[in-house]
Design a protein around this motif. Structure first.
Motif, short mmCIF file in Angstrom:
data_model
loop_
_atom_site.label_atom_id
_atom_site.label_comp_id
_atom_site.label_asym_id
_atom_site.label_seq_id
_atom_site.Cartn_x
_atom_site.Cartn_y
_atom_site.Cartn_z
N PRO A 336 1.01 -1.16 0.16
CA PRO A 336 0.61 -0.31 -0.25
C PRO A 336 0.55 1.21 -0.09
O PRO A 336 2.18 1.39 0.87
N LYS A 337 0.56 1.92 -0.15
CA LYS A 337 1.18 3.90 -1.10
C LYS A 337 0.99 4.85 0.22
O LYS A 337 0.34 4.35 0.57
N ALA A 338 2.00 4.69 0.73
CA ALA A 338 1.74 5.80 2.28
C ALA A 338 2.55 6.22 2.12
O ALA A 338 3.45 6.88 1.16
N PRO A 339 1.85 7.78 2.83
CA PRO A 339 2.41 9.21 2.35
C PRO A 339 3.78 9.30 2.59
O PRO A 339 4.44 8.88 3.87
N SER A 340 4.77 10.34 2.10
CA SER A 340 5.77 10.62 2.73
C SER A 340 5.93 11.28 3.62
O SER A 340 5.89 12.24 3.47
N LEU A 341 6.68 10.44 4.81
CA LEU A 341 7.17 11.19 6.12
C LEU A 341 9.03 11.83 6.31
O LEU A 341 9.25 11.51 5.99
N GLU A 342 8.78 12.74 7.41
CA GLU A 342 9.77 13.49 7.92
C GLU A 342 11.26 12.48 8.38
O GLU A 342 12.24 12.22 7.58
N ASP A 343 10.41 11.75 9.12
CA ASP A 343 11.30 10.67 9.60
C ASP A 343 10.92 9.58 8.25
O ASP A 343 11.81 8.15 9.76
N TYR A 344 10.60 9.13 7.73
CA TYR A 344 10.74 8.09 6.98
C TYR A 344 10.59 7.08 7.59
O TYR A 344 10.59 5.45 7.71
#
Length: 563
Positions: A336-344
């Motif tokens: 599933p596609k997950a949003p790109s977060l700052e802490d990966y």
């Protein structure tokens, strides 16, 4: 063989021949121009081809497979090869085409000069011939008139009917015509002698000299063509060594393809760090059915399940374990596609660790640039203070303050990413141990915790962290544990003072366990930095806590240094 002696009467043909020679030279120059345009277009098309297939993404996003790297090396070599084709075109333009066009203009001017001299000599000879011919015609005419007057005189002299005056008149006319004929004869003889002399000079001196110059000009044109033919070939020969190196580079790139390294990179690129999913538990939905000992029905519950249940009642909610198992089904299907977060945190642990390490290295390089800039500005400020005529030292203060602010931001970012990296490494370590845990703090590997909860796995790594954080780091833990430092201050006896320090910067101490300090404030050191970037200090009021080591200037006591 000289043109002047052999071709003394071929002025018009030599005029045509020299014109043909210049036309041929310009035709060859046109050929060279079209040839170098072919090279230029070829090089341009090669560069466009390389640009089309060169990676348009950043180098960090490009695959690191040896096959891809070799292809990019081939593109680079091809780009260099295109540069060599451009060099060939430049050599042909400069040493062949431009030289031919300049020489063609010189030849035209020289040929025009020689032909003008030849035409002038021919015109002068024609003028001498006309003068001689006029004197000849005059002499001829005077002789005919003298003959007529002689015949008339003889006729009247023999005529008995003619008067003496008529005879005397005819006689005088005869004498006058005879005298005029003699003068015309002398003039004709002089003009003839003059013409013969000029004609000899024309065909033995003037024309041979002019034709000799034309011959030298034509021979120099031929030599120049031979030189440009050689330059045309040398332009190609001169780039052969570089072209050979480009081809050798392509061959070396082909040999650098390694299928084993590519396979290892595939594993490193897509390794998630998760454990394979375990077995699905058996879910007995028949436990809610009432059973009697006399119906003879054998329970379908596996023996293992009955032993684990321990004879207890039916399970109230068997679905949560299934839900947890379903959460890992994406390992075998589409992720599933997950949003790109700052802490990966949207990435698998292994990939998250690599991304965080990469970001920390980038931030560290940028921080080092800022540190170098600050040092350079400070040196410049010192120079200005010692030599005021060179500049105002106060004018550098805003830039120094801005650089220090950037350093603090970068240190904060580095510390934040190191905290996330420590969390990832701690989870991977705990997963590798495969020990069940009910307390989140049990996943922390052995090592000294920092006030932010960051840690290093061993002491050897702790001594290598300063190169990534050379300056002050501002704590940025968004959710500090309020009981994180309780154990640090539970001792009844206060720690002895081992030194003192002076604050270089102010520190807000927002997180639990840290100590607020103002710039230039003097504190007591009660515990040294253990390698995590934090020093335990005590205020004069008795308040204790941790402060960033890079924020203070520490002076240790002699006794404590020895210990």
């Amino acid at each position: 063989m000289s043109w002047g002696t052999e071709l003394w009467d071929q002025f018009d043909n030599l005029d045509k021949h020299t014109q043909w020679g210049i036309d041929f030279l310009e035709r060859y120059a046109k050929f060279v121009k079209e040839r170098l345009e072919v090279e230029q277009n070829y090089a341009k098309q090669l560069r466009n081809l390389v640009k089309k297939y060169c990676p348009k993404r950043s180098k960090d996003d490009e695959p690191r497979f040896t096959s891809c790297l070799s292809f990019y090396s081939i593109l680079n070599e091809l780009n260099d090869y295109a540069g060599q084709r451009e060099l060939v075109a430049e050599e042909m333009a400069h040493k062949v085409y431009n030289e031919l066009m300049r020489y063609s203009q010189d030849l035209k001017a020289e040929r025009k000069h020689h032909l003008q001299e030849g035409r002038k000599a021919q015109q002068y000879l024609d003028q001498c011939w006309k003068q001689m011919d006029n004197s000849k015609r005059k002499f001829e005419r005077e002789c005919r008139e003298a003959e007529k007057s002689q015949i008339n005189f003889e006729r009247l002299d023999n005529d008995i009917n003619a008067t003496k005056s008529e005879v005397e008149k005819a006689k005088n006319q005869f004498y006058m015509r005879t005298h005029m004929a003699d003068e015309s004869k002398n003039e004709y003889a002089a003009q003839l002698q003059n013409f013969n002399g000029e004609q000899w000079k024309h065909f033995n001196n003037a024309i041979p000299h002019i034709f000799k110059n034309l011959q030298h000009m034509d021979e120099r044109r031929t030599v120049k063509l031979g030189e440009t033919y050689r330059s045309f070939a040398e332009a190609e020969r001169r780039v052969i060594p570089i072209v050979s190196k480009c081809l050798d580079g392509m061959v070396a790139a082909a040999k650098a393809v390694d299928e084993r390294k590519d396979s290892i990179l595939v594993v490193e690129s897509f390794k998630s760090g998760f454990d394979p999913p375990g077995d699905f538990p058996f879910e007995d939905f028949s436990q809610n059915l009432s059973r009697t000992g006399s119906d003879g029905t054998i329970s379908n519950t596996p023996k293992g399940e009955r032993e684990r249940d321990g004879g207890q009642g039916p399970r109230s909610d068997p679905k949560p374990p299934l839900g947890k198992a379903k959460n890992k089904l994406w390992l075998f299907g589409k992720k599933p596609k997950a949003p790109s977060l700052e802490d990966y945190s949207h990435l698998p642990p292994e990939q998250r660790r690599k991304r965080l390490q990469q970001r920390i290295e980038e931030l560290s390089r940028e921080l080092q640039k800022q540190v170098d800039q600050r040092d350079a500005l400070n040196k410049m400020k010192d120079v200005y203070e010692k030599n005021p005529q060179m500049g105002d030292p106060n004018s550098l203060q805003p830039k120094i303050s801005e650089t220090i602010c950037n350093m603090e931001k970068l240190r904060s970012e580095i510390h934040k990413n190191e905290t996330w990296l420590s969390e990832v490494e701690g989870k991977q370590s705990s997963r590798g141990d495969r020990r069940p845990s009910t307390d989140n703090h049990q996943h922390t590997p052995q090592g000294r915790e920092s006030p932010e909860g960051s840690y290093t796995d061993d002491t050897s790594q702790e001594h290598h962290t300063p190169h990534r954080r050379p300056g002050p780091t501002r704590p940025t833990n968004p959710n500090p544990d309020p009981h994180e430092f309780d154990d640090e201050f539970d001792d009844d006896d206060p720690l002895p003072v081992i030194g003192h320090c002076k604050a270089l910067y102010s520190f807000d101490g927002k997180n639990e366990g840290t100590l607020v300090m103002a710039e230039d404030e003097v504190l007591y050191i009660i515990e040294e930095d253990k390698g995590d970037g934090w020093t335990r200090a005590r205020k004069q009021s008795g308040e204790e806590g941790y402060v960033p080591t890079s924020y203070v200037d520490i002076t240790m006591e002699k006794s404590s240094k020895g210990s």
